[in-house]
Design an enzyme around this catalytic site. Structure first.
Site, PDB file in Angstrom:
ATOM      1  N   GLU A  25      94.363  -3.651  63.719  1.00  0.00           N
ATOM      2  CA  GLU A  25      93.129  -3.298  63.007  1.00  0.00           C
ATOM      3  C   GLU A  25      92.797  -4.267  61.867  1.00  0.00           C
ATOM      4  O   GLU A  25      92.142  -3.899  60.906  1.00  0.00           O
ATOM      5  CB  GLU A  25      93.196  -1.849  62.507  1.00  0.00           C
ATOM      6  CG  GLU A  25      93.343  -0.852  63.641  1.00  0.00           C
ATOM      7  CD  GLU A  25      93.153   0.604  63.225  1.00  0.00           C
ATOM      8  OE1 GLU A  25      93.039   0.866  62.002  1.00  0.00           O
ATOM      9  OE2 GLU A  25      93.106   1.470  64.119  1.00  0.00           O
ATOM     10  N   GLU A  28      95.597   3.743  70.586  1.00  0.00           N
ATOM     11  CA  GLU A  28      95.578   4.894  69.683  1.00  0.00           C
ATOM     12  C   GLU A  28      94.406   5.805  70.020  1.00  0.00           C
ATOM     13  O   GLU A  28      93.268   5.343  70.095  1.00  0.00           O
ATOM     14  CB  GLU A  28      95.428   4.490  68.205  1.00  0.00           C
ATOM     15  CG  GLU A  28      96.648   3.898  67.546  1.00  0.00           C
ATOM     16  CD  GLU A  28      96.427   3.664  66.061  1.00  0.00           C
ATOM     17  OE1 GLU A  28      95.729   4.488  65.404  1.00  0.00           O
ATOM     18  OE2 GLU A  28      96.937   2.650  65.542  1.00  0.00           O
TER      19      GLU A  28
END
Length: 294
Positions: free
Chosen positions: A122, A228
Site C-alpha cells: 500500500e 486483503e
C-alpha cells in the site's frame, strides 16, 4: 444470485484452475505485544491446517521486523506451510535489512516455503513512493533471489496495494515489473452510501474487475491476487456498513467462498487482538468466531 454469478464469471477469468494459494493475513505479535517465537508460528500454521477448507498459507507484512522470517520460515518448513513474504520498501536501511532477512531465509531453507514475495504494501495508496521507484525495487529483489541456488521463474515477486491505487492511472510502471498484482479491497471502508452488507459482494468484485482491467490495459498478463479483504465482527459503522458477526459470516460466505480455490487469496485476517474494528476470524482461544465452512 446476480452477485454470485458475477463472482463466478470473474474468478474463472482471473486465474481459473491455476489458483494455488488459500490463506490468511497474519500478524507477527502475540496478544501481549511480544514477537512470536518459532513455536507460536507453528501453532498458527497448525491452526490453519485444522480449519475447514485446507489452508496452508499465510501472508506476513515484514521480513526482518520481529525476526519474522527467522522464526516463521522454520515453522513453515516444519508444518508444510507457505508464506507470502512482505518486504518494507521505505527507508533504505530498513529496506536493505528486509532484503537481507529474505536472502538469509532462502539461502538456509531454499524456496519451497515461499508462496510469493510482495515488495511493499500500500505504498502507492499512502503516497510514500512512486510506481517507477517500486518497479526498481521489485526488480532488485527478484535479481537478488535469482542469485540463490534453487531459484526459478515460479518464484513470483510483485507488489500489494489498494484497488484504488492500482486503478488511479499512476501504477503502470510497477504493474509491468510485477509477476503478480496483489489487490486490497474493503467494501466496509468504501466512501459510498451503498456499502451495506447487501451490496458488499458486488462492490468487492467490481473492485477486482477494475484492477484486472487496469493490468490488461497496461499490457501485463500478471495474475491479480486478492491479498486483503474481510468484514469486521466489531467496530464502528462506516456509512451503511455495520460490523457484526452475522455480517462477517455473510461476507465470508459470499466472497471468501467464491474466491478460495479460484483466485489466489489471503483473507484478512487470521487473528487480531484488541483491534477496532476487528477482522480476525479466530477468537483469543484460536476458535472460529463464525462458520468457516464453504
Amino acid at each position: 444470485m446476480k452477485s454470485f454469478s458475477y463472482a463466478l464469471a470473474l474468478t474463472a477469468m482471473l486465474t481459473g484452475a491455476n489458483a494455488s494459494w488459500k490463506g490468511f493475513n497474519n500478524q507477527a505479535t502475540l496478544s501481549n505485544g511480544a514477537c512470536k517465537a518459532q513455536s507460536d508460528w507453528e501453532n498458527d500454521f497448525n491452526k490453519l491446517k485444522s480449519l475447514p477448507g485446507g489452508y496452508s498459507a499465510m501472508r506476513v507484512y515484514a521480513a526482518s521486523d520481529c525476526n519474522t522470517l527467522a522464526n516463521a520460515v522454520p515453522a513453515a518448513v516444519a508444518t508444510g506451510g507457505k508464506i507470502l513474504v512482505g518486504i518494507w520498501t521505505e527507508d533504505s536501511n530498513h529496506y536493505n535489512t528486509e532484503k537481507q532477512a529474505l536472502l538469509s531465509a532462502v539461502q538456509k531453507y531454499g524456496f519451497d516455503w515461499v508462496a510469493a514475495v510482495s515488495v511493499g504494501s500500500e505504498d502507492l495508496y499512502r503516497g510514500d513512493t512512486t510506481a517507477s521507484a517500486l518497479a526498481q525495487q521489485v526488480n532488485d529483489v527478484r535479481g537478488m533471489l535469482s542469485t540463490v541456488n534453487g531459484y526459478n521463474n515460479s518464484v513470483k515477486v510483485g507488489h500489494v496495494d489498494t484497488w484504488t491505487a492500482w486503478t488511479n492511472g499512476q501504477s503502470t510502471d510497477v504493474i509491468k515489473a510485477c509477476d503478480f498484482i496483489g489487490t486490497d479491497g474493503y467494501p466496509y471502508y468504501q466512501t459510498v452510501n451503498a456499502n451495506s452488507i447487501d451490496n458488499a459482494s458486488n462492490l468487492f468484485w467490481q473492485s477486482v474487475q477494475a484492477v484486472n482491467d487496469t493490468v490488461h490495459s497496461a499490457g501485463s498478463n500478471a495474475p491479480v491476487w486478492i491479498t486483503e479483504t474481510g468484514w469486521p465482527t466489531s467496530g464502528s459503522t462506516e456509512n451503511q456498513a455495520v460490523p457484526s458477526v452475522p455480517n462477517a459470516q455473510r461476507y465470508w460466505s459470499e466472497v471468501a467462498c467464491s474466491a478460495f480455490g479460484k483466485v489466489d487469496t489471503f483473507w484478512y485476517s487470521l487473528q487480531d487482538y484488541n483491534a477496532n474494528p476487528s477482522f480476525g476470524v479466530l477468537d483469543s482461544n484460536g476458535n472460529p468466531i463464525y462458520n468457516l465452512t464453504c
